[in-house]
Design an enzyme around this catalytic site. Structure first.
Site, PDB file in Angstrom:
ATOM      1  N   TYR A  63      14.476  31.366   6.354  1.00 55.79           N
ATOM      2  CA  TYR A  63      13.244  32.100   6.682  1.00 55.79           C
ATOM      3  C   TYR A  63      13.131  32.396   8.168  1.00 55.79           C
ATOM      4  O   TYR A  63      13.508  31.576   9.009  1.00 55.79           O
ATOM      5  CB  TYR A  63      12.026  31.275   6.263  1.00 55.79           C
ATOM      6  CG  TYR A  63      11.769  31.274   4.770  1.00 55.79           C
ATOM      7  CD1 TYR A  63      11.774  32.458   4.027  1.00 55.79           C
ATOM      8  CD2 TYR A  63      11.494  30.082   4.107  1.00 55.79           C
ATOM      9  CE1 TYR A  63      11.511  32.443   2.664  1.00 55.79           C
ATOM     10  CE2 TYR A  63      11.217  30.056   2.748  1.00 55.79           C
ATOM     11  CZ  TYR A  63      11.231  31.239   2.026  1.00 55.79           C
ATOM     12  OH  TYR A  63      10.971  31.228   0.689  1.00 55.79           O
ATOM     13  N   LYS A  80       0.839  -1.210   0.000  1.00 53.32           N
ATOM     14  CA  LYS A  80       0.000   0.000   0.000  1.00 53.32           C
ATOM     15  C   LYS A  80       0.873   1.258   0.000  1.00 53.32           C
ATOM     16  O   LYS A  80       2.070   1.188   0.312  1.00 53.32           O
ATOM     17  CB  LYS A  80      -0.921  -0.014   1.222  1.00 53.32           C
ATOM     18  CG  LYS A  80      -0.194   0.006   2.562  1.00 53.32           C
ATOM     19  CD  LYS A  80      -1.134  -0.333   3.722  1.00 53.32           C
ATOM     20  CE  LYS A  80      -0.388  -0.354   5.039  1.00 53.32           C
ATOM     21  NZ  LYS A  80      -1.202  -0.967   6.121  1.00 53.32           N
ATOM     22  N   MET A 111      10.160  24.961   1.571  1.00 47.74           N
ATOM     23  CA  MET A 111       9.366  24.054   0.738  1.00 47.74           C
ATOM     24  C   MET A 111      10.261  23.182  -0.144  1.00 47.74           C
ATOM     25  O   MET A 111      10.047  21.976  -0.268  1.00 47.74           O
ATOM     26  CB  MET A 111       8.406  24.854  -0.151  1.00 47.74           C
ATOM     27  CG  MET A 111       7.407  23.972  -0.872  1.00 47.74           C
ATOM     28  SD  MET A 111       6.341  24.863  -2.004  1.00 47.74           S
ATOM     29  CE  MET A 111       5.453  25.928  -0.896  1.00 47.74           C
ATOM     30  N   ARG A 125     -10.422  -0.341  15.129  1.00 53.72           N
ATOM     31  CA  ARG A 125     -10.264   0.540  13.973  1.00 53.72           C
ATOM     32  C   ARG A 125     -11.257   0.101  12.909  1.00 53.72           C
ATOM     33  O   ARG A 125     -12.242   0.767  12.673  1.00 53.72           O
ATOM     34  CB  ARG A 125      -8.807   0.464  13.494  1.00 53.72           C
ATOM     35  CG  ARG A 125      -8.454   1.487  12.461  1.00 53.72           C
ATOM     36  CD  ARG A 125      -6.980   1.468  12.110  1.00 53.72           C
ATOM     37  NE  ARG A 125      -6.562   0.276  11.373  1.00 53.72           N
ATOM     38  CZ  ARG A 125      -5.349   0.096  10.869  1.00 53.72           C
ATOM     39  NH1 ARG A 125      -4.424   1.029  11.046  1.00 53.72           N
ATOM     40  NH2 ARG A 125      -5.028  -0.989  10.206  1.00 53.72           N
TER      41      ARG A 125
HETATM   42  C1  PLP Z   1      -0.413  -1.924   6.889  1.00 52.86           C
HETATM   43  C2  PLP Z   1      -0.933  -3.225   7.381  1.00 52.86           C
HETATM   44  C3  PLP Z   1      -0.069  -4.328   7.574  1.00 52.86           C
HETATM   45  C4  PLP Z   1       1.433  -4.232   7.475  1.00 52.86           C
HETATM   46  O1  PLP Z   1       1.993  -3.878   8.717  1.00 52.86           O
HETATM   47  P1  PLP Z   1       3.582  -3.783   8.928  1.00 52.86           P
HETATM   48  O2  PLP Z   1       3.725  -3.360  10.344  1.00 52.86           O
HETATM   49  O3  PLP Z   1       4.070  -2.728   7.985  1.00 52.86           O
HETATM   50  O4  PLP Z   1       4.145  -5.114   8.634  1.00 52.86           O
HETATM   51  C5  PLP Z   1      -0.651  -5.541   7.882  1.00 52.86           C
HETATM   52  N1  PLP Z   1      -1.984  -5.664   8.045  1.00 52.86           N
HETATM   53  C6  PLP Z   1      -2.819  -4.621   7.920  1.00 52.86           C
HETATM   54  C7  PLP Z   1      -4.276  -4.819   8.135  1.00 52.86           C
HETATM   55  C8  PLP Z   1      -2.331  -3.358   7.604  1.00 52.86           C
HETATM   56  O5  PLP Z   1      -3.163  -2.314   7.499  1.00 52.86           O
END
Ligand code: PLP
Length: 369
Positions: free
Chosen positions: A264, A38, A313, A136
């Site tokens: 700045y 992701k 920036m 969550r």
């Molecule tokens: C992002 C995520 C992971 C990965 O976690 P890491 O700590 O980066 O290994 C695994 N499961 C879910 C549901 C996540 O959202």
């Protein structure tokens, strides 16, 4: 390795391969491996990373949103892709691209069932996410009967897996809480299997879960940060290799007299004669203002140079007094030394936030190319 001539995020596929084999070595041979890619594979490049991992034999991928999965399909990734947080709006597109949704609430389940019907699907694989303490996303244990009622006798969907997510797998002070999550997950998965009348595969562990609670690996594990070289622990960090390095060059050097200011708001004033170097990256590239004013250091020809004054920036200024360097020299913001976890700690954050925040403006380049 040629030195960089612009701000570059260098991706080391050899390090990725090493980390994959290290994590695999902590697991039973039969346990499936899901690679979390992701957020552009934690800020690197999802397509490059996923292709390499597909070649290494990972079983599954996960992304957060549908468009991330579509990009992988367009690039030719064929392994199953779990979408952790699909939005109802994108369900048709998800199905069109053979992505597999995490379903986490009665509403999302109903909406997806509708989408599967509308798209004439049979036994479309879905993954049921249960909340065991992170609070969550996830069904509650008392949703099981409703899920079973909705799915029984329906041909559109097939529960491929049941999963949950740990809240504190990196924190051994929370061991008891984690043990409770594992226990509650087993109980829930057992009930769902029994009531649905078949066994779906199970997964619970993220990277720190793999490293600290391998007994709870079930049928698959989900690793993100470990693949990219960090294990939320000094001991594990020593075994893993950082996949990304952020490098830049010196744009210009200045001689600063005593009592002159830099940047700045004149946030830095010099106590004596100093030499500064201006670097072409700033908060728009993902190095936030919290790294400024002496908090963080970068690596100039092997010596640590503090960021002085406010982060701009597009630029930062570093104090290179006493360091042999000149315009055009390479500077390492993070990589091996400091690594992303160390650099992130200068601003009281973690490697996850730092690396996922390197903006798309920064050129991505494979190491050795
Ligand atoms: C992002 C995520 C992971 C990965 O976690 P890491 O700590 O980066 O290994 C695994 N499961 C879910 C549901 C996540 O959202």
């Amino acid at each position: 390795m040629p030195k960089t001539s612009e701000t570059t995020l260098e991706i080391d596929l050899g390090a990725l391969e090493h980390n994959y084999h290290f994590l695999r070595s902590r697991l039973k041979p039969k346990t499936m491996f899901l690679a979390v890619v992701k957020a552009y594979a934690y800020g690197s490049d999802a397509v490059i990373i996923a292709k390499k991992l597909e070649g290494l034999g990972v079983d599954y991928f996960a992304v957060a949103y549908v468009k991330e999965g579509v990009a992988l399909r367009k690039a030719g990734i064929e392994k199953p892709i779990l979408v952790l947080h699909p939005q109802v709006l994108n369900f048709d597109e998800l199905i069109e691209n053979c992505l597999e949704p995490s379903l986490y609430s009665p509403k999302v389940l109903r909406e997806f069932l509708e989408a599967a019907k509308r798209n004439h699907q049979k036994e479309y694989p879905v993954h049921l996410k249960f909340n065991t303490g992170l609070n969550r996303l996830g069904f509650w244990e008392n949703d099981i009967d409703y899920i079973v009622e909705l799915l029984t006798g329906r041909k559109e969907l097939k529960v491929a897996s049941i999963f949950s997510h740990l809240a504190a797998s990196e924190d051994m002070k929370e061991q008891e809480f984690t043990a409770q999550q594992i226990k509650s997950f087993k109980k829930i998965a057992g009930q769902v299997d029994k009531k649905l009348g078949f066994r779906s595969f199970r997964h619970l562990l993220n990277t720190s879960g793999i490293l600290n609670f391998p007994e709870a690996q079930f049928d698959m594990v989900r690793s993100g940060i470990g693949l990219y070289g960090f294990g939320n622990d000094k001991e594990f960090d020593a075994e893993l290799k950082p996949v990304v390095a952020l490098k830049t060059i010196i744009s210009q050097m200045h001689k600063i007299e005593p009592h002159e200011s830099v940047g700045y708001n004149r946030a830095y004033t010099s106590d004596r004669n100093r030499i500064t170097a201006t670097l072409p990256l700033g908060h728009a590239d993902g190095i936030g203002r919290q790294y400024g004013n002496g908090k963080a250091w970068v690596n100039v020809n092997g010596k640590m140079a503090p960021i002085i004054g406010n982060v701009c920036m597009d630029m930062i200024m570093v104090d290179v007094t006493g360091i042999e360097c000149q315009e055009g020299d390479e500077v390492i913001i993070f990589g091996e030394k400091p690594n992303a976890e160390e650099f992130a700690s200068f601003a009281n954050t973690i490697s996850y936030e730092l690396i996922t925040g390197i903006s798309q403006r920064v050129t991505r380049k494979l190491k050795g190319h």
